[in-house]
Design an enzyme around this catalytic site. Structure first.
Site, mmCIF file in Angstrom:
data_model
loop_
_atom_site.group_PDB
_atom_site.id
_atom_site.type_symbol
_atom_site.label_atom_id
_atom_site.label_comp_id
_atom_site.label_asym_id
_atom_site.label_seq_id
_atom_site.Cartn_x
_atom_site.Cartn_y
_atom_site.Cartn_z
ATOM 1 N N LYS A 1 -8.373 1.492 1.320
ATOM 2 C CA LYS A 1 -7.408 1.041 0.315
ATOM 3 C C LYS A 1 -7.345 -0.479 0.218
ATOM 4 O O LYS A 1 -7.232 -1.032 -0.865
ATOM 5 C CB LYS A 1 -6.019 1.617 0.598
ATOM 6 C CG LYS A 1 -5.522 1.453 2.011
ATOM 7 C CD LYS A 1 -4.316 2.352 2.271
ATOM 8 C CE LYS A 1 -3.923 2.364 3.732
ATOM 9 N NZ LYS A 1 -2.919 3.386 4.032
ATOM 10 N N THR A 2 -7.422 -1.178 1.318
ATOM 11 C CA THR A 2 -7.296 -2.654 1.271
ATOM 12 C C THR A 2 -8.631 -3.369 1.428
ATOM 13 O O THR A 2 -8.691 -4.592 1.260
ATOM 14 C CB THR A 2 -6.348 -3.148 2.384
ATOM 15 O OG1 THR A 2 -6.859 -2.718 3.648
ATOM 16 C CG2 THR A 2 -4.949 -2.601 2.193
ATOM 17 N N ASN B 1 -4.538 -3.409 60.651
ATOM 18 C CA ASN B 1 -4.640 -2.156 61.385
ATOM 19 C C ASN B 1 -3.245 -1.592 61.627
ATOM 20 O O ASN B 1 -2.333 -2.332 61.990
ATOM 21 C CB ASN B 1 -5.325 -2.389 62.735
ATOM 22 C CG ASN B 1 -6.798 -2.666 62.594
ATOM 23 O OD1 ASN B 1 -7.491 -1.956 61.889
ATOM 24 N ND2 ASN B 1 -7.293 -3.691 63.276
ATOM 25 N N ARG C 1 -6.526 -2.949 66.731
ATOM 26 C CA ARG C 1 -5.731 -1.725 66.807
ATOM 27 C C ARG C 1 -4.972 -1.662 68.132
ATOM 28 O O ARG C 1 -3.873 -1.108 68.212
ATOM 29 C CB ARG C 1 -6.676 -0.529 66.655
ATOM 30 C CG ARG C 1 -6.020 0.735 66.166
ATOM 31 C CD ARG C 1 -7.057 1.672 65.588
ATOM 32 N NE ARG C 1 -7.702 1.062 64.439
ATOM 33 C CZ ARG C 1 -7.170 1.023 63.225
ATOM 34 N NH1 ARG C 1 -5.994 1.552 63.003
ATOM 35 N NH2 ARG C 1 -7.807 0.454 62.230
ATOM 36 N N ILE D 1 -8.100 0.947 10.505
ATOM 37 C CA ILE D 1 -9.285 0.130 10.209
ATOM 38 C C ILE D 1 -8.914 -1.061 9.325
ATOM 39 O O ILE D 1 -9.111 -2.221 9.684
ATOM 40 C CB ILE D 1 -10.386 0.966 9.521
ATOM 41 C CG1 ILE D 1 -10.781 2.159 10.404
ATOM 42 C CG2 ILE D 1 -11.599 0.098 9.203
ATOM 43 C CD1 ILE D 1 -11.306 1.790 11.774
ATOM 44 N N LYS E 1 -7.077 -15.649 11.155
ATOM 45 C CA LYS E 1 -8.178 -16.612 11.097
ATOM 46 C C LYS E 1 -7.850 -17.751 10.143
ATOM 47 O O LYS E 1 -8.174 -18.915 10.405
ATOM 48 C CB LYS E 1 -9.462 -15.910 10.649
ATOM 49 C CG LYS E 1 -10.645 -16.865 10.475
ATOM 50 C CD LYS E 1 -11.924 -16.120 10.143
ATOM 51 C CE LYS E 1 -13.081 -17.113 9.953
ATOM 52 N NZ LYS E 1 -14.377 -16.428 9.763
ATOM 53 N N HIS F 1 8.419 -6.880 53.825
ATOM 54 C CA HIS F 1 7.077 -7.450 53.624
ATOM 55 C C HIS F 1 6.014 -6.374 53.462
ATOM 56 O O HIS F 1 4.959 -6.403 54.102
ATOM 57 C CB HIS F 1 6.722 -8.407 54.767
ATOM 58 C CG HIS F 1 7.659 -9.569 54.878
ATOM 59 N ND1 HIS F 1 7.792 -10.508 53.877
ATOM 60 C CD2 HIS F 1 8.528 -9.930 55.847
ATOM 61 C CE1 HIS F 1 8.699 -11.409 54.235
ATOM 62 N NE2 HIS F 1 9.167 -11.077 55.425
ATOM 63 N N ARG G 1 -9.912 8.053 55.964
ATOM 64 C CA ARG G 1 -9.451 6.736 56.430
ATOM 65 C C ARG G 1 -8.492 6.147 55.380
ATOM 66 O O ARG G 1 -8.694 6.341 54.197
ATOM 67 C CB ARG G 1 -10.640 5.788 56.602
ATOM 68 C CG ARG G 1 -10.282 4.465 57.235
ATOM 69 C CD ARG G 1 -11.491 3.549 57.288
ATOM 70 N NE ARG G 1 -11.775 2.989 55.960
ATOM 71 C CZ ARG G 1 -12.841 2.225 55.686
ATOM 72 N NH1 ARG G 1 -13.731 1.965 56.641
ATOM 73 N NH2 ARG G 1 -13.034 1.754 54.482
ATOM 74 N N THR H 1 0.839 -1.195 0.000
ATOM 75 C CA THR H 1 0.000 0.000 0.000
ATOM 76 C C THR H 1 0.875 1.245 0.000
ATOM 77 O O THR H 1 2.060 1.189 0.347
ATOM 78 C CB THR H 1 -0.892 0.031 1.257
ATOM 79 O OG1 THR H 1 -0.061 -0.019 2.420
ATOM 80 C CG2 THR H 1 -1.860 -1.130 1.272
ATOM 81 N N GLY H 2 0.273 2.368 -0.371
ATOM 82 C CA GLY H 2 0.836 3.709 -0.380
ATOM 83 C C GLY H 2 2.296 3.908 -0.050
ATOM 84 O O GLY H 2 3.192 3.689 -0.870
#
Length: 505
Positions: A64-65, A406, A426, A125, A136, A266, A501, A32-33
Protein backbone atom coordinates in the site's frame (compact mmCIF):
# COMPACT_ATOMS: atom_id res chain seq x y z
CA UNK A 1 2.84 23.34 -2.40
CA UNK A 2 0.88 20.87 -0.30
CA UNK A 3 2.59 19.50 2.78
CA UNK A 4 1.63 16.15 4.20
CA UNK A 5 1.73 14.29 7.46
CA UNK A 6 1.60 10.56 6.80
CA UNK A 7 -0.14 8.51 9.50
CA UNK A 8 -0.23 4.72 9.52
CA UNK A 9 -0.48 3.20 12.98
CA UNK A 10 -1.29 -0.18 14.47
CA UNK A 11 -1.42 1.26 18.01
CA UNK A 12 -4.08 3.95 17.64
CA UNK A 13 -3.72 5.39 21.16
CA UNK A 14 -4.18 9.18 20.96
CA UNK A 15 -3.98 9.26 17.18
CA UNK A 16 -7.30 11.09 16.65
CA UNK A 17 -6.25 13.95 18.93
CA UNK A 18 -2.80 14.05 17.35
CA UNK A 19 -4.22 14.26 13.82
CA UNK A 20 -6.67 17.01 14.82
CA UNK A 21 -3.78 19.03 16.22
CA UNK A 22 -1.78 18.69 12.99
CA UNK A 23 -4.64 20.23 11.02
CA UNK A 24 -4.07 23.52 12.87
CA UNK A 25 -0.64 23.76 11.29
CA UNK A 26 -1.99 23.35 7.74
CA UNK A 27 -0.87 19.76 7.29
CA UNK A 28 -2.91 17.59 4.99
CA UNK A 29 -3.39 14.17 6.56
CA UNK A 30 -2.37 11.20 4.46
CA UNK A 31 -3.29 7.77 5.89
CA UNK A 32 -3.64 4.09 5.11
CA UNK A 33 -6.60 1.69 5.39
CA UNK A 34 -7.82 1.33 8.97
CA UNK A 35 -6.08 4.48 10.16
CA UNK A 36 -7.81 6.51 7.44
CA UNK A 37 -11.13 4.92 8.35
CA UNK A 38 -10.76 5.83 12.04
CA UNK A 39 -9.80 9.42 11.27
CA UNK A 40 -12.72 9.81 8.84
CA UNK A 41 -15.13 8.44 11.43
CA UNK A 42 -13.92 11.22 13.72
CA UNK A 43 -14.58 13.87 11.03
CA UNK A 44 -10.93 14.50 10.26
CA UNK A 45 -10.25 15.30 6.58
CA UNK A 46 -7.96 12.58 5.32
CA UNK A 47 -6.55 11.51 1.97
CA UNK A 48 -5.88 7.82 1.54
CA UNK A 49 -2.46 6.80 0.26
CA UNK A 50 -4.03 5.10 -2.75
CA UNK A 51 -5.66 8.42 -3.76
CA UNK A 52 -2.27 10.13 -3.77
CA UNK A 53 -0.41 7.36 -5.59
CA UNK A 54 -3.22 6.46 -7.98
CA UNK A 55 -2.53 2.83 -7.16
CA UNK A 56 -4.83 0.70 -5.00
CA UNK A 57 -3.87 -1.28 -1.93
CA UNK A 58 -3.34 -4.86 -3.13
CA UNK A 59 -2.83 -8.34 -1.75
CA UNK A 60 -5.08 -7.68 1.27
CA UNK A 61 -3.03 -4.64 2.25
CA UNK A 62 0.40 -6.25 1.87
CA UNK A 63 1.29 -3.51 -0.64
CA UNK A 64 0.00 0.00 0.00
CA UNK A 65 2.75 2.52 0.80
CA UNK A 66 5.58 1.11 -1.33
CA UNK A 67 5.39 3.75 -4.05
CA UNK A 68 7.74 6.50 -5.39
CA UNK A 69 5.26 9.26 -4.55
CA UNK A 70 5.32 8.19 -0.90
CA UNK A 71 9.01 7.46 -0.51
CA UNK A 72 9.95 10.33 -2.81
CA UNK A 73 7.94 12.70 -0.62
CA UNK A 74 9.82 11.46 2.43
CA UNK A 75 13.32 11.09 1.02
CA UNK A 76 13.90 14.04 -1.28
CA UNK A 77 16.36 16.60 0.11
CA UNK A 78 14.64 19.92 0.54
CA UNK A 79 17.80 21.96 -0.08
CA UNK A 80 19.08 19.93 -3.06
CA UNK A 81 18.34 21.65 -6.38
CA UNK A 82 18.23 18.46 -8.46
CA UNK A 83 16.00 16.72 -5.90
CA UNK A 84 13.55 19.62 -5.98
CA UNK A 85 13.43 19.63 -9.78
CA UNK A 86 12.80 15.88 -9.90
CA UNK A 87 10.12 16.13 -7.20
CA UNK A 88 8.32 18.82 -9.22
CA UNK A 89 8.62 16.90 -12.49
CA UNK A 90 7.16 13.78 -10.86
CA UNK A 91 4.42 15.59 -8.93
CA UNK A 92 5.92 14.58 -5.57
CA UNK A 93 4.79 16.61 -2.58
CA UNK A 94 6.84 16.77 0.63
CA UNK A 95 5.86 14.52 3.50
CA UNK A 96 7.36 16.34 6.48
CA UNK A 97 5.86 14.27 9.30
CA UNK A 98 5.69 10.48 9.34
CA UNK A 99 3.75 8.89 12.20
CA UNK A 100 4.05 5.12 11.99
CA UNK A 101 4.03 2.20 14.39
CA UNK A 102 4.21 -1.39 13.31
CA UNK A 103 2.05 -4.52 13.17
CA UNK A 104 1.82 -6.20 16.62
CA UNK A 105 4.30 -8.98 15.90
CA UNK A 106 5.46 -9.40 19.52
CA UNK A 107 1.90 -9.53 20.85
CA UNK A 108 1.02 -12.10 18.19
CA UNK A 109 3.84 -14.55 18.99
CA UNK A 110 2.86 -14.51 22.67
CA UNK A 111 -0.65 -15.75 21.93
CA UNK A 112 -1.40 -19.35 22.84
CA UNK A 113 -1.21 -21.86 19.97
CA UNK A 114 -0.57 -19.16 17.40
CA UNK A 115 -0.40 -20.38 13.78
CA UNK A 116 2.72 -19.63 11.75
CA UNK A 117 0.55 -18.02 9.04
CA UNK A 118 -0.78 -15.50 11.56
CA UNK A 119 2.75 -14.76 12.69
CA UNK A 120 3.93 -14.14 9.13
CA UNK A 121 1.01 -11.81 8.40
CA UNK A 122 2.08 -9.69 11.37
CA UNK A 123 5.54 -9.05 9.95
CA UNK A 124 5.33 -5.44 8.80
CA UNK A 125 7.12 -4.54 5.56
CA UNK A 126 5.96 -1.10 4.47
CA UNK A 127 5.95 0.25 8.02
CA UNK A 128 9.65 -0.31 8.79
CA UNK A 129 10.51 1.05 5.33
CA UNK A 130 8.59 4.27 6.03
CA UNK A 131 10.19 4.61 9.46
CA UNK A 132 13.70 4.07 8.15
CA UNK A 133 13.21 6.41 5.20
CA UNK A 134 11.96 9.21 7.43
CA UNK A 135 14.74 8.61 9.97
CA UNK A 136 17.35 8.68 7.22
CA UNK A 137 16.05 12.07 6.06
CA UNK A 138 15.81 13.45 9.62
CA UNK A 139 17.23 16.82 8.54
CA UNK A 140 13.86 17.58 6.95
CA UNK A 141 11.40 14.95 8.23
CA UNK A 142 10.10 14.22 11.72
CA UNK A 143 9.52 10.52 12.40
CA UNK A 144 7.16 9.62 15.26
CA UNK A 145 6.89 5.98 16.31
CA UNK A 146 5.29 6.08 19.76
CA UNK A 147 2.19 7.77 21.19
CA UNK A 148 4.31 9.00 24.11
CA UNK A 149 6.05 11.34 21.65
CA UNK A 150 2.88 13.16 20.55
CA UNK A 151 2.56 15.78 23.28
CA UNK A 152 6.15 17.06 23.30
CA UNK A 153 6.20 17.12 19.50
CA UNK A 154 3.01 19.18 19.32
CA UNK A 155 4.28 21.58 21.99
CA UNK A 156 7.38 22.25 19.92
CA UNK A 157 5.33 22.60 16.74
CA UNK A 158 3.13 25.11 18.56
CA UNK A 159 6.26 27.10 19.47
CA UNK A 160 6.98 27.54 15.77
CA UNK A 161 9.50 24.94 14.66
CA UNK A 162 10.71 21.39 15.27
CA UNK A 163 14.33 21.72 16.33
CA UNK A 164 17.23 19.85 14.77
CA UNK A 165 17.95 18.12 18.08
CA UNK A 166 14.35 16.86 18.32
CA UNK A 167 14.45 15.41 14.80
CA UNK A 168 17.78 13.76 15.63
CA UNK A 169 16.36 12.17 18.80
CA UNK A 170 13.27 11.01 16.93
CA UNK A 171 15.43 9.46 14.21
CA UNK A 172 17.57 7.52 16.69
CA UNK A 173 14.42 6.33 18.50
CA UNK A 174 13.01 5.22 15.13
CA UNK A 175 16.06 3.17 14.15
CA UNK A 176 16.09 1.62 17.65
CA UNK A 177 12.41 0.76 17.21
CA UNK A 178 12.84 -1.05 13.89
CA UNK A 179 15.99 -2.75 15.14
CA UNK A 180 14.11 -4.13 18.12
CA UNK A 181 11.25 -5.23 15.85
CA UNK A 182 13.61 -7.11 13.52
CA UNK A 183 15.35 -8.73 16.50
CA UNK A 184 12.09 -10.26 17.69
CA UNK A 185 11.29 -11.53 14.20
CA UNK A 186 14.68 -13.15 13.64
CA UNK A 187 14.80 -14.69 17.13
CA UNK A 188 11.28 -16.10 16.83
CA UNK A 189 11.72 -17.61 13.36
CA UNK A 190 15.13 -19.01 14.27
CA UNK A 191 13.56 -20.86 17.20
CA UNK A 192 10.39 -21.81 15.29
CA UNK A 193 12.37 -23.32 12.41
CA UNK A 194 14.89 -25.01 14.74
CA UNK A 195 17.89 -23.19 13.32
CA UNK A 196 21.22 -22.77 15.11
CA UNK A 197 22.11 -19.22 16.12
CA UNK A 198 24.57 -17.53 13.78
CA UNK A 199 24.16 -14.15 15.51
CA UNK A 200 23.34 -13.21 19.07
CA UNK A 201 20.75 -10.45 19.08
CA UNK A 202 20.14 -8.40 22.20
CA UNK A 203 17.74 -5.52 21.84
CA UNK A 204 15.99 -4.35 24.99
CA UNK A 205 14.43 -1.01 25.82
CA UNK A 206 15.80 1.18 28.60
CA UNK A 207 13.25 0.95 31.41
CA UNK A 208 15.03 2.37 34.45
CA UNK A 209 18.13 4.36 35.30
CA UNK A 210 19.71 3.15 38.53
CA UNK A 211 21.48 5.42 41.01
CA UNK A 212 24.77 3.67 40.26
CA UNK A 213 26.22 0.28 39.42
CA UNK A 214 28.23 -2.25 41.39
CA UNK A 215 30.17 0.69 42.83
CA UNK A 216 29.21 4.38 43.17
CA UNK A 217 31.58 5.43 40.37
CA UNK A 218 29.83 3.11 37.86
CA UNK A 219 26.64 4.06 36.03
CA UNK A 220 23.93 1.42 35.55
CA UNK A 221 20.54 0.93 33.92
CA UNK A 222 17.84 -1.70 33.60
CA UNK A 223 16.87 -2.71 30.08
CA UNK A 224 13.93 -4.96 29.28
CA UNK A 225 10.94 -6.28 31.22
CA UNK A 226 12.23 -6.69 34.79
CA UNK A 227 9.01 -5.19 36.13
CA UNK A 228 7.02 -8.07 34.63
CA UNK A 229 8.72 -10.34 37.16
CA UNK A 230 9.11 -8.17 40.26
CA UNK A 231 7.13 -5.35 41.87
CA UNK A 232 9.05 -3.17 44.33
CA UNK A 233 6.21 -1.71 46.41
CA UNK A 234 8.03 -0.21 49.39
CA UNK A 235 11.42 1.15 50.41
CA UNK A 236 14.39 2.80 48.76
CA UNK A 237 15.10 2.53 45.07
CA UNK A 238 16.41 -0.93 44.25
CA UNK A 239 20.10 -1.02 43.35
CA UNK A 240 22.27 -2.92 40.89
CA UNK A 241 23.67 -5.21 43.61
CA UNK A 242 20.21 -5.67 45.12
CA UNK A 243 18.94 -7.00 41.80
CA UNK A 244 21.79 -9.49 41.40
CA UNK A 245 21.26 -10.82 44.94
CA UNK A 246 17.48 -10.87 44.50
CA UNK A 247 17.75 -13.01 41.37
CA UNK A 248 20.25 -15.37 43.04
CA UNK A 249 17.89 -15.82 45.98
CA UNK A 250 14.76 -16.37 43.94
CA UNK A 251 16.45 -18.86 41.59
CA UNK A 252 17.62 -20.94 44.56
CA UNK A 253 14.27 -20.59 46.34
CA UNK A 254 12.33 -21.75 43.29
CA UNK A 255 14.49 -24.84 42.87
CA UNK A 256 14.26 -25.77 46.54
CA UNK A 257 10.48 -25.83 46.24
CA UNK A 258 7.59 -25.44 48.66
CA UNK A 259 8.13 -23.48 51.89
CA UNK A 260 11.72 -22.62 51.02
CA UNK A 261 13.55 -19.58 52.31
CA UNK A 262 16.94 -18.24 51.23
CA UNK A 263 19.12 -15.54 52.75
CA UNK A 264 21.56 -14.16 50.18
CA UNK A 265 24.74 -12.12 50.62
CA UNK A 266 26.96 -11.29 47.64
CA UNK A 267 25.20 -13.84 45.41
CA UNK A 268 25.78 -16.73 47.83
CA UNK A 269 23.52 -18.34 50.38
CA UNK A 270 24.20 -17.16 53.93
CA UNK A 271 21.43 -19.59 54.76
CA UNK A 272 18.76 -21.69 53.07
CA UNK A 273 16.11 -24.06 54.37
CA UNK A 274 12.86 -25.84 53.63
CA UNK A 275 10.43 -25.77 56.56
CA UNK A 276 6.87 -26.56 57.51
CA UNK A 277 5.98 -22.87 57.13
CA UNK A 278 7.65 -19.68 55.90
CA UNK A 279 8.52 -18.73 59.49
CA UNK A 280 10.02 -22.15 60.20
CA UNK A 281 12.06 -22.00 56.99
CA UNK A 282 13.33 -18.49 57.81
CA UNK A 283 14.37 -19.41 61.37
CA UNK A 284 16.21 -22.49 60.12
CA UNK A 285 17.95 -20.52 57.34
CA UNK A 286 18.89 -17.71 59.71
CA UNK A 287 20.73 -19.95 62.18
CA UNK A 288 23.24 -20.95 59.49
CA UNK A 289 24.94 -17.54 59.53
CA UNK A 290 23.02 -14.83 61.41
CA UNK A 291 25.98 -12.46 61.19
CA UNK A 292 26.18 -12.54 57.39
CA UNK A 293 22.38 -12.35 57.19
CA UNK A 294 22.62 -8.76 58.46
CA UNK A 295 22.09 -6.56 55.39
CA UNK A 296 21.14 -9.58 53.31
CA UNK A 297 18.23 -10.38 51.03
CA UNK A 298 15.53 -12.82 52.12
CA UNK A 299 13.31 -14.63 49.62
CA UNK A 300 10.29 -16.86 50.20
CA UNK A 301 8.24 -19.09 47.93
CA UNK A 302 4.96 -18.41 49.72
CA UNK A 303 2.99 -15.75 51.54
CA UNK A 304 4.70 -13.88 54.34
CA UNK A 305 2.39 -13.73 57.36
CA UNK A 306 2.34 -11.53 60.47
CA UNK A 307 4.54 -13.76 62.65
CA UNK A 308 7.16 -14.07 59.93
CA UNK A 309 7.12 -10.30 59.37
CA UNK A 310 7.66 -9.63 63.08
CA UNK A 311 10.70 -11.92 63.08
CA UNK A 312 12.08 -10.35 59.90
CA UNK A 313 11.96 -6.93 61.55
CA UNK A 314 14.40 -8.00 64.25
CA UNK A 315 17.45 -7.49 61.99
CA UNK A 316 18.44 -5.15 59.18
CA UNK A 317 17.62 -6.62 55.76
CA UNK A 318 17.99 -4.97 52.36
CA UNK A 319 15.08 -6.80 50.70
CA UNK A 320 12.25 -9.13 51.61
CA UNK A 321 10.79 -10.87 48.56
CA UNK A 322 7.80 -13.20 48.42
CA UNK A 323 5.03 -14.19 46.05
CA UNK A 324 2.57 -12.47 48.41
CA UNK A 325 2.25 -10.78 51.80
CA UNK A 326 -0.67 -10.63 54.22
CA UNK A 327 -1.98 -7.12 54.90
CA UNK A 328 -0.86 -7.38 58.54
CA UNK A 329 2.63 -8.41 57.43
CA UNK A 330 2.87 -5.44 55.06
CA UNK A 331 1.96 -2.99 57.83
CA UNK A 332 4.66 -4.48 60.08
CA UNK A 333 7.31 -4.62 57.38
CA UNK A 334 6.64 -1.04 56.25
CA UNK A 335 7.83 0.17 59.64
CA UNK A 336 11.33 -0.18 58.19
CA UNK A 337 11.20 2.85 55.90
CA UNK A 338 14.16 2.06 53.63
CA UNK A 339 13.98 -1.72 53.32
CA UNK A 340 12.65 -2.83 49.96
CA UNK A 341 9.58 -5.05 49.85
CA UNK A 342 9.34 -6.98 46.60
CA UNK A 343 6.47 -9.04 45.27
CA UNK A 344 7.49 -11.80 42.83
CA UNK A 345 4.93 -11.72 40.03
CA UNK A 346 5.91 -14.88 38.17
CA UNK A 347 8.56 -17.58 38.07
CA UNK A 348 12.00 -16.58 36.82
CA UNK A 349 13.12 -20.16 36.18
CA UNK A 350 12.83 -20.34 32.42
CA UNK A 351 14.92 -21.32 29.44
CA UNK A 352 17.27 -18.68 28.16
CA UNK A 353 20.85 -17.63 27.74
CA UNK A 354 23.55 -16.59 30.16
CA UNK A 355 25.57 -13.79 28.59
CA UNK A 356 28.82 -12.10 29.61
CA UNK A 357 30.87 -9.51 27.83
CA UNK A 358 34.41 -10.32 26.72
CA UNK A 359 36.89 -8.20 24.74
CA UNK A 360 35.54 -8.00 21.20
CA UNK A 361 32.28 -9.81 21.84
CA UNK A 362 30.15 -11.95 24.10
CA UNK A 363 30.44 -15.27 25.89
CA UNK A 364 27.10 -17.09 25.64
CA UNK A 365 25.80 -20.30 27.17
CA UNK A 366 22.46 -21.91 28.02
CA UNK A 367 21.28 -21.41 31.58
CA UNK A 368 22.14 -24.18 34.03
CA UNK A 369 18.62 -25.58 34.44
CA UNK A 370 19.43 -29.30 34.68
CA UNK A 371 17.99 -31.02 37.73
CA UNK A 372 18.82 -34.26 39.52
CA UNK A 373 17.21 -37.45 38.27
CA UNK A 374 17.19 -39.74 41.30
CA UNK A 375 17.06 -42.76 38.99
CA UNK A 376 20.49 -41.84 37.63
CA UNK A 377 22.21 -41.25 40.97
CA UNK A 378 25.08 -43.68 41.52
CA UNK A 379 25.90 -44.85 45.03
CA UNK A 380 29.62 -45.70 44.78
CA UNK A 381 30.30 -46.73 48.39
CA UNK A 382 29.58 -49.82 50.44
CA UNK A 383 27.24 -47.95 52.77
CA UNK A 384 24.01 -46.83 51.15
CA UNK A 385 22.24 -43.59 52.10
CA UNK A 386 19.18 -43.61 54.32
CA UNK A 387 16.01 -41.99 52.97
CA UNK A 388 16.60 -38.96 55.20
CA UNK A 389 20.21 -38.64 54.06
CA UNK A 390 19.06 -38.81 50.45
CA UNK A 391 16.60 -35.94 51.05
CA UNK A 392 19.29 -33.83 52.69
CA UNK A 393 21.82 -34.67 50.00
CA UNK A 394 19.40 -33.50 47.31
CA UNK A 395 18.80 -30.28 49.27
CA UNK A 396 22.54 -29.66 49.75
CA UNK A 397 23.20 -30.39 46.07
CA UNK A 398 20.73 -27.69 44.98
CA UNK A 399 22.29 -25.11 47.32
CA UNK A 400 25.78 -26.01 46.04
CA UNK A 401 24.56 -25.55 42.47
CA UNK A 402 23.65 -21.95 43.29
CA UNK A 403 26.86 -21.22 45.24
CA UNK A 404 30.00 -19.75 43.70
CA UNK A 405 32.71 -22.32 42.91
CA UNK A 406 34.51 -23.90 44.56
CA UNK A 407 31.47 -24.72 46.71
CA UNK A 408 31.05 -27.00 49.72
CA UNK A 409 27.69 -27.07 51.53
CA UNK A 410 26.92 -28.88 54.79
CA UNK A 411 23.24 -29.53 55.55
CA UNK A 412 20.90 -31.40 57.85
CA UNK A 413 17.12 -31.50 58.07
CA UNK A 414 16.93 -29.54 54.78
CA UNK A 415 18.83 -26.69 56.40
CA UNK A 416 22.26 -25.30 55.58
CA UNK A 417 24.72 -25.60 58.46
CA UNK A 418 27.84 -24.30 56.74
CA UNK A 419 28.61 -22.84 53.31
CA UNK A 420 32.08 -22.51 51.80
CA UNK A 421 31.93 -20.46 48.61
CA UNK A 422 34.17 -19.00 45.95
CA UNK A 423 37.49 -20.43 47.11
CA UNK A 424 40.44 -21.35 44.95
CA UNK A 425 40.69 -24.73 46.72
CA UNK A 426 37.87 -27.15 47.54
CA UNK A 427 39.81 -27.96 50.70
CA UNK A 428 39.61 -24.30 51.75
CA UNK A 429 35.87 -24.25 51.05
CA UNK A 430 35.43 -27.22 53.39
CA UNK A 431 37.43 -25.54 56.14
CA UNK A 432 35.50 -22.27 55.79
CA UNK A 433 32.13 -24.06 55.90
CA UNK A 434 33.21 -25.88 59.05
CA UNK A 435 34.57 -22.70 60.61
CA UNK A 436 31.31 -20.83 59.95
CA UNK A 437 29.23 -23.65 61.43
CA UNK A 438 31.40 -23.82 64.55
CA UNK A 439 31.33 -20.03 64.92
CA UNK A 440 27.53 -20.12 65.12
CA UNK A 441 27.34 -23.15 67.40
CA UNK A 442 26.13 -25.61 64.80
CA UNK A 443 27.04 -29.29 65.05
CA UNK A 444 28.03 -30.98 61.79
CA UNK A 445 27.86 -34.47 63.30
CA UNK A 446 25.73 -36.72 61.07
CA UNK A 447 25.32 -33.94 58.50
CA UNK A 448 25.56 -34.36 54.73
CA UNK A 449 27.79 -32.42 52.35
CA UNK A 450 27.64 -31.44 48.69
CA UNK A 451 30.45 -30.45 46.37
CA UNK A 452 29.68 -28.68 43.09
CA UNK A 453 32.55 -30.47 41.31
CA UNK A 454 34.60 -33.63 41.82
CA UNK A 455 37.34 -34.05 44.42
CA UNK A 456 40.69 -34.10 42.60
CA UNK A 457 42.25 -35.74 45.67
CA UNK A 458 40.95 -37.52 48.73
CA UNK A 459 42.08 -34.71 51.05
CA UNK A 460 38.94 -32.62 50.41
CA UNK A 461 36.68 -35.55 51.25
CA UNK A 462 38.71 -36.39 54.38
CA UNK A 463 38.31 -32.80 55.56
CA UNK A 464 34.53 -33.14 55.18
CA UNK A 465 34.53 -36.46 57.05
CA UNK A 466 36.59 -34.87 59.83
CA UNK A 467 33.88 -32.21 60.15
CA UNK A 468 31.27 -34.88 60.92
CA UNK A 469 29.48 -35.58 57.63
CA UNK A 470 28.24 -39.13 57.04
CA UNK A 471 27.08 -38.70 53.44
CA UNK A 472 28.51 -36.81 50.48
CA UNK A 473 27.16 -35.97 47.03
CA UNK A 474 29.47 -34.96 44.20
CA UNK A 475 29.68 -35.25 40.39
CA UNK A 476 32.50 -37.78 40.18
CA UNK A 477 34.68 -37.91 37.11
CA UNK A 478 38.18 -37.42 38.56
CA UNK A 479 41.05 -39.66 37.49
CA UNK A 480 41.44 -40.29 41.24
CA UNK A 481 37.80 -41.22 41.85
CA UNK A 482 38.79 -44.65 43.17
CA UNK A 483 41.14 -43.06 45.71
CA UNK A 484 38.25 -40.87 46.91
CA UNK A 485 35.82 -43.83 47.02
CA UNK A 486 38.34 -45.88 49.02
CA UNK A 487 38.66 -43.04 51.55
CA UNK A 488 34.88 -42.94 51.89
CA UNK A 489 34.66 -46.70 52.46
CA UNK A 490 37.49 -46.66 55.00
CA UNK A 491 35.51 -44.09 57.00
CA UNK A 492 32.15 -45.87 56.54
CA UNK A 493 30.34 -42.96 54.90
CA UNK A 494 28.04 -43.02 51.92
CA UNK A 495 28.92 -41.20 48.70
CA UNK A 496 26.80 -40.52 45.63
CA UNK A 497 27.99 -39.55 42.15
CA UNK A 498 25.57 -37.41 40.14
CA UNK A 499 27.47 -37.29 36.85
CA UNK A 500 26.58 -33.58 36.75
CA UNK A 501 28.92 -30.68 37.52
CA UNK A 502 27.67 -27.26 38.63
CA UNK A 503 30.52 -24.79 38.31
CA UNK A 504 29.37 -21.22 38.92
CA UNK A 505 31.91 -18.48 38.24
Amino acid sequence: MEKFALISVSDKTGIVEFAKSLLKFDYEILATGNTAKLLSQNKIPVKEVSDLTGFPEIFEGRVKTLHPKIFGGILFRRDNYEDKIQAKENHISPIDIVCVNLYPFVQTIHKANVRIDDVIENIDIGGPSLVRAAAKNYKYVSIITNPTQYDSFLQELEAGKISDSTREKLAVAAFSYTSNYDTHIANYLEKRFGLEKSYIRINEKLTKKLRYGENPHQSANIFGDFEEYFEVFHGKEISYNNILDLIAGVELCEELGENACTIIKHNNAAGAAVGISPLDAYLKALKCDPVSAFGGIVTFNHKVDLKTAEKLNEIFLEIVCASSFSEEAIQILKKKKDRRLVRKLKSITEEGLSIRTIPGGLLVQNKDLITLDKENLKVVTNRKPTEKELEDLTFAWIVAKHTKSNAIVFAKDKTTLGVGAGQMSRLDSSKIAYMKAKEHGLDLTDSVAASDAFFPFADGLLEIIKCGATAVIQPGGSVRDQEVIDAANQNNITMIFTGIRHFKH
